[in-house]
Motif scaffolding. Sequence first.
Motif, PDB file in Angstrom:
ATOM      1  N   ALA A  37     -16.682  -2.282   4.732  1.00  0.00           N
ATOM      2  CA  ALA A  37     -16.220  -1.756   3.448  1.00  0.00           C
ATOM      3  C   ALA A  37     -16.475  -0.254   3.347  1.00  0.00           C
ATOM      4  O   ALA A  37     -15.636   0.505   2.832  1.00  0.00           O
ATOM      5  CB  ALA A  37     -16.918  -2.493   2.305  1.00  0.00           C
ATOM      6  N   LEU A  38     -17.626   0.197   3.846  1.00  0.00           N
ATOM      7  CA  LEU A  38     -17.944   1.624   3.830  1.00  0.00           C
ATOM      8  C   LEU A  38     -16.962   2.408   4.691  1.00  0.00           C
ATOM      9  O   LEU A  38     -16.460   3.466   4.285  1.00  0.00           O
ATOM     10  CB  LEU A  38     -19.376   1.838   4.320  1.00  0.00           C
ATOM     11  CG  LEU A  38     -19.836   3.292   4.493  1.00  0.00           C
ATOM     12  CD1 LEU A  38     -19.733   4.060   3.181  1.00  0.00           C
ATOM     13  CD2 LEU A  38     -21.272   3.334   5.028  1.00  0.00           C
ATOM     14  N   ALA A  45     -13.911   6.793  10.616  1.00  0.00           N
ATOM     15  CA  ALA A  45     -15.241   6.187  10.622  1.00  0.00           C
ATOM     16  C   ALA A  45     -15.152   4.915  11.448  1.00  0.00           C
ATOM     17  O   ALA A  45     -14.063   4.373  11.654  1.00  0.00           O
ATOM     18  CB  ALA A  45     -15.706   5.885   9.203  1.00  0.00           C
ATOM     19  N   LEU A  46     -16.277   4.443  11.921  1.00  0.00           N
ATOM     20  CA  LEU A  46     -16.249   3.219  12.726  1.00  0.00           C
ATOM     21  C   LEU A  46     -17.572   2.475  12.620  1.00  0.00           C
ATOM     22  O   LEU A  46     -18.618   3.053  12.320  1.00  0.00           O
ATOM     23  CB  LEU A  46     -15.917   3.530  14.187  1.00  0.00           C
ATOM     24  CG  LEU A  46     -16.798   4.515  14.958  1.00  0.00           C
ATOM     25  CD1 LEU A  46     -17.997   3.808  15.593  1.00  0.00           C
ATOM     26  CD2 LEU A  46     -15.989   5.206  16.048  1.00  0.00           C
ATOM     27  N   VAL A  47     -17.477   1.161  12.849  1.00  0.00           N
ATOM     28  CA  VAL A  47     -18.652   0.295  12.900  1.00  0.00           C
ATOM     29  C   VAL A  47     -19.058   0.160  14.361  1.00  0.00           C
ATOM     30  O   VAL A  47     -18.225  -0.107  15.227  1.00  0.00           O
ATOM     31  CB  VAL A  47     -18.344  -1.091  12.304  1.00  0.00           C
ATOM     32  CG1 VAL A  47     -19.570  -1.994  12.400  1.00  0.00           C
ATOM     33  CG2 VAL A  47     -17.902  -0.956  10.849  1.00  0.00           C
ATOM     34  N   ASN A  97     -21.258  -1.200  17.822  1.00  0.00           N
ATOM     35  CA  ASN A  97     -21.560  -2.469  18.465  1.00  0.00           C
ATOM     36  C   ASN A  97     -22.970  -2.927  18.109  1.00  0.00           C
ATOM     37  O   ASN A  97     -23.804  -2.152  17.636  1.00  0.00           O
ATOM     38  CB  ASN A  97     -21.416  -2.330  19.987  1.00  0.00           C
ATOM     39  CG  ASN A  97     -21.972  -1.013  20.504  1.00  0.00           C
ATOM     40  OD1 ASN A  97     -21.400   0.050  20.248  1.00  0.00           O
ATOM     41  ND2 ASN A  97     -23.085  -1.062  21.220  1.00  0.00           N
ATOM     42  N   ASP A  98     -23.242  -4.204  18.353  1.00  0.00           N
ATOM     43  CA  ASP A  98     -24.538  -4.797  18.018  1.00  0.00           C
ATOM     44  C   ASP A  98     -25.689  -4.083  18.709  1.00  0.00           C
ATOM     45  O   ASP A  98     -25.582  -3.658  19.860  1.00  0.00           O
ATOM     46  CB  ASP A  98     -24.570  -6.268  18.443  1.00  0.00           C
ATOM     47  CG  ASP A  98     -23.865  -7.171  17.454  1.00  0.00           C
ATOM     48  OD1 ASP A  98     -23.532  -6.701  16.358  1.00  0.00           O
ATOM     49  OD2 ASP A  98     -23.657  -8.351  17.783  1.00  0.00           O
ATOM     50  N   GLY A  99     -26.808  -3.994  17.997  1.00  0.00           N
ATOM     51  CA  GLY A  99     -28.048  -3.546  18.608  1.00  0.00           C
ATOM     52  C   GLY A  99     -28.305  -2.057  18.578  1.00  0.00           C
ATOM     53  O   GLY A  99     -29.414  -1.619  18.895  1.00  0.00           O
ATOM     54  N   THR A 100     -27.302  -1.255  18.223  1.00  0.00           N
ATOM     55  CA  THR A 100     -27.512   0.191  18.186  1.00  0.00           C
ATOM     56  C   THR A 100     -28.355   0.564  16.972  1.00  0.00           C
ATOM     57  O   THR A 100     -28.405  -0.160  15.984  1.00  0.00           O
ATOM     58  CB  THR A 100     -26.170   0.937  18.124  1.00  0.00           C
ATOM     59  OG1 THR A 100     -25.398   0.409  17.039  1.00  0.00           O
ATOM     60  CG2 THR A 100     -25.394   0.761  19.418  1.00  0.00           C
ATOM     61  N   LYS A 101     -29.008   1.723  17.059  1.00  0.00           N
ATOM     62  CA  LYS A 101     -29.844   2.158  15.937  1.00  0.00           C
ATOM     63  C   LYS A 101     -29.005   2.398  14.689  1.00  0.00           C
ATOM     64  O   LYS A 101     -29.411   2.051  13.582  1.00  0.00           O
ATOM     65  CB  LYS A 101     -30.609   3.425  16.318  1.00  0.00           C
ATOM     66  CG  LYS A 101     -31.744   3.186  17.299  1.00  0.00           C
ATOM     67  CD  LYS A 101     -32.533   4.465  17.529  1.00  0.00           C
ATOM     68  CE  LYS A 101     -33.675   4.233  18.511  1.00  0.00           C
ATOM     69  NZ  LYS A 101     -34.446   5.477  18.753  1.00  0.00           N
ATOM     70  N   ALA A 102     -27.851   3.017  14.853  1.00  0.00           N
ATOM     71  CA  ALA A 102     -26.952   3.236  13.721  1.00  0.00           C
ATOM     72  C   ALA A 102     -25.995   2.056  13.599  1.00  0.00           C
ATOM     73  O   ALA A 102     -25.661   1.402  14.588  1.00  0.00           O
ATOM     74  CB  ALA A 102     -26.170   4.529  13.903  1.00  0.00           C
ATOM     75  N   ASP A 103     -25.564   1.788  12.384  1.00  0.00           N
ATOM     76  CA  ASP A 103     -24.576   0.735  12.144  1.00  0.00           C
ATOM     77  C   ASP A 103     -23.172   1.305  11.985  1.00  0.00           C
ATOM     78  O   ASP A 103     -22.189   0.658  12.353  1.00  0.00           O
ATOM     79  CB  ASP A 103     -24.937  -0.049  10.878  1.00  0.00           C
ATOM     80  CG  ASP A 103     -26.215  -0.846  11.046  1.00  0.00           C
ATOM     81  OD1 ASP A 103     -26.334  -1.559  12.059  1.00  0.00           O
ATOM     82  OD2 ASP A 103     -27.100  -0.751  10.176  1.00  0.00           O
ATOM     83  N   VAL A 104     -23.089   2.508  11.412  1.00  0.00           N
ATOM     84  CA  VAL A 104     -21.803   3.125  11.089  1.00  0.00           C
ATOM     85  C   VAL A 104     -21.826   4.585  11.527  1.00  0.00           C
ATOM     86  O   VAL A 104     -22.867   5.248  11.454  1.00  0.00           O
ATOM     87  CB  VAL A 104     -21.529   3.036   9.566  1.00  0.00           C
ATOM     88  CG1 VAL A 104     -20.317   3.870   9.168  1.00  0.00           C
ATOM     89  CG2 VAL A 104     -21.327   1.587   9.145  1.00  0.00           C
ATOM     90  N   LEU A 105     -20.673   5.074  11.985  1.00  0.00           N
ATOM     91  CA  LEU A 105     -20.495   6.497  12.262  1.00  0.00           C
ATOM     92  C   LEU A 105     -19.430   7.052  11.324  1.00  0.00           C
ATOM     93  O   LEU A 105     -18.357   6.463  11.181  1.00  0.00           O
ATOM     94  CB  LEU A 105     -20.059   6.726  13.712  1.00  0.00           C
ATOM     95  CG  LEU A 105     -21.067   6.443  14.821  1.00  0.00           C
ATOM     96  CD1 LEU A 105     -20.468   6.814  16.175  1.00  0.00           C
ATOM     97  CD2 LEU A 105     -22.374   7.183  14.602  1.00  0.00           C
ATOM     98  N   PRO A 147     -24.563   9.516  11.880  1.00  0.00           N
ATOM     99  CA  PRO A 147     -24.984   8.119  12.048  1.00  0.00           C
ATOM    100  C   PRO A 147     -25.622   7.587  10.770  1.00  0.00           C
ATOM    101  O   PRO A 147     -26.443   8.257  10.142  1.00  0.00           O
ATOM    102  CB  PRO A 147     -26.004   8.203  13.189  1.00  0.00           C
ATOM    103  CG  PRO A 147     -26.575   9.580  13.092  1.00  0.00           C
ATOM    104  CD  PRO A 147     -25.490  10.465  12.537  1.00  0.00           C
ATOM    105  N   VAL A 148     -25.235   6.389  10.385  1.00  0.00           N
ATOM    106  CA  VAL A 148     -25.742   5.759   9.169  1.00  0.00           C
ATOM    107  C   VAL A 148     -26.326   4.397   9.528  1.00  0.00           C
ATOM    108  O   VAL A 148     -25.664   3.578  10.171  1.00  0.00           O
ATOM    109  CB  VAL A 148     -24.628   5.587   8.116  1.00  0.00           C
ATOM    110  CG1 VAL A 148     -25.160   4.854   6.888  1.00  0.00           C
ATOM    111  CG2 VAL A 148     -24.051   6.938   7.723  1.00  0.00           C
TER     112      VAL A 148
END
Length: 377
Positions: free
Chosen positions: A79-80, A93-95, A97-105, A116-117
């Motif tokens: 949604a963000l 913007a993009l979501v 992959n699993d396991g990264t420190k950031a969830d969204v760029l 990074p967010v």
Amino acid sequence: MPKGVFIDKRRKKKPYGVRIGRPKEYFATVAEAVAALEAYRAGKLKKRETDRAALAVKRARNLAIYGRNSATEREVALALVARWEATIPGRTALVLNDGTKADVLLRLSEEDAWLPVQLKTTGGAKKGEPNTWYFHNVTGYSGMCVVCWRCDVGDAWVYNGNALNERGKLDLSVTPLRKNCELALARGLNLAALVQWLSEQAQAHLCRWTTVTEHAARHDFASAAQALEMRGIDAFKASFPKHRYAFPEGQNTQVDLLKDATTRQQFKTARAASNGVAGFMCNLYTYAGRDEAGKELKDPYPAGAFDELVAVAWVEGKAYFWIIPAAKLEANGYLRSESQPGKTSLHLHASQIGVQPNPHARKEVDPWTRMYFHSAA
């Protein structure tokens, strides 16, 4: 001889044996042995289902209170991203992959420079404290914007990751107008206001938040094991470049990579078998929460979770692969279903690498995985 049944010719009256748990049991006929084995497997399935059912209420309560529902977090991330792209033309913007420190760029310029967010979500107020919201694992995000989202209210507190680290506590409980609320850079932002605030304030806070490239963000993991798994994914893509690859949109979906848009791949890092045993081993389980005593529970992968297993072994810095169809794993009893309990590890063999089976061993090894082995490119 049916799978799971063996014969001991030294036993005259009951030569047909099965391994049920630790002891071996023997029967007069093959049919009796098969029936005993099926009853044992059915009992294991029933016990697991009973144990998991007893914990279902506890797990559901924890998800609702503490916000550990990864699917909800991914929904907020999507949604963000959608609101950012709709609000700020030309800024993608993009979501991740699993396991990264950031969830969204969030892209801040035409260059490969992204904010990074890290997203933390909670489903509702803390039990017994209706005006306090609880967020888990908020440390370890230096140089990053940390958004704590209340799903029940639909708004966010925004924190500087460095400030959360300096606070020195792993978890964060937030009560409006109290200390942890005042620590936030922004408060009570709905999705539209959050996007507006991020777009206006990101540049001002770049002294706190470091921009990153997409490649760097996709390879920035808190876990060394996850970093090694991503290294295996990169090596696989480089070794088989004719296919198209994409990361799945879902989070913790038991799928690591999509090949040609339709083939769901699960990646595992293989390790040399211990104590000089031939071949390699890889884990084949998912985490299933904790029991009442706090012990971590593990379940075999369910049938239908993925289409291909890709196991990656590293030998002298080179990657080697086993690409095994899920249907073959299920046929060999490794995937969980209504008719079989599944298995939590897989023994892998390859004639080119690793310790080879002893041809003179009393018990013959079934190296069926050899046919799915691929050398490094």
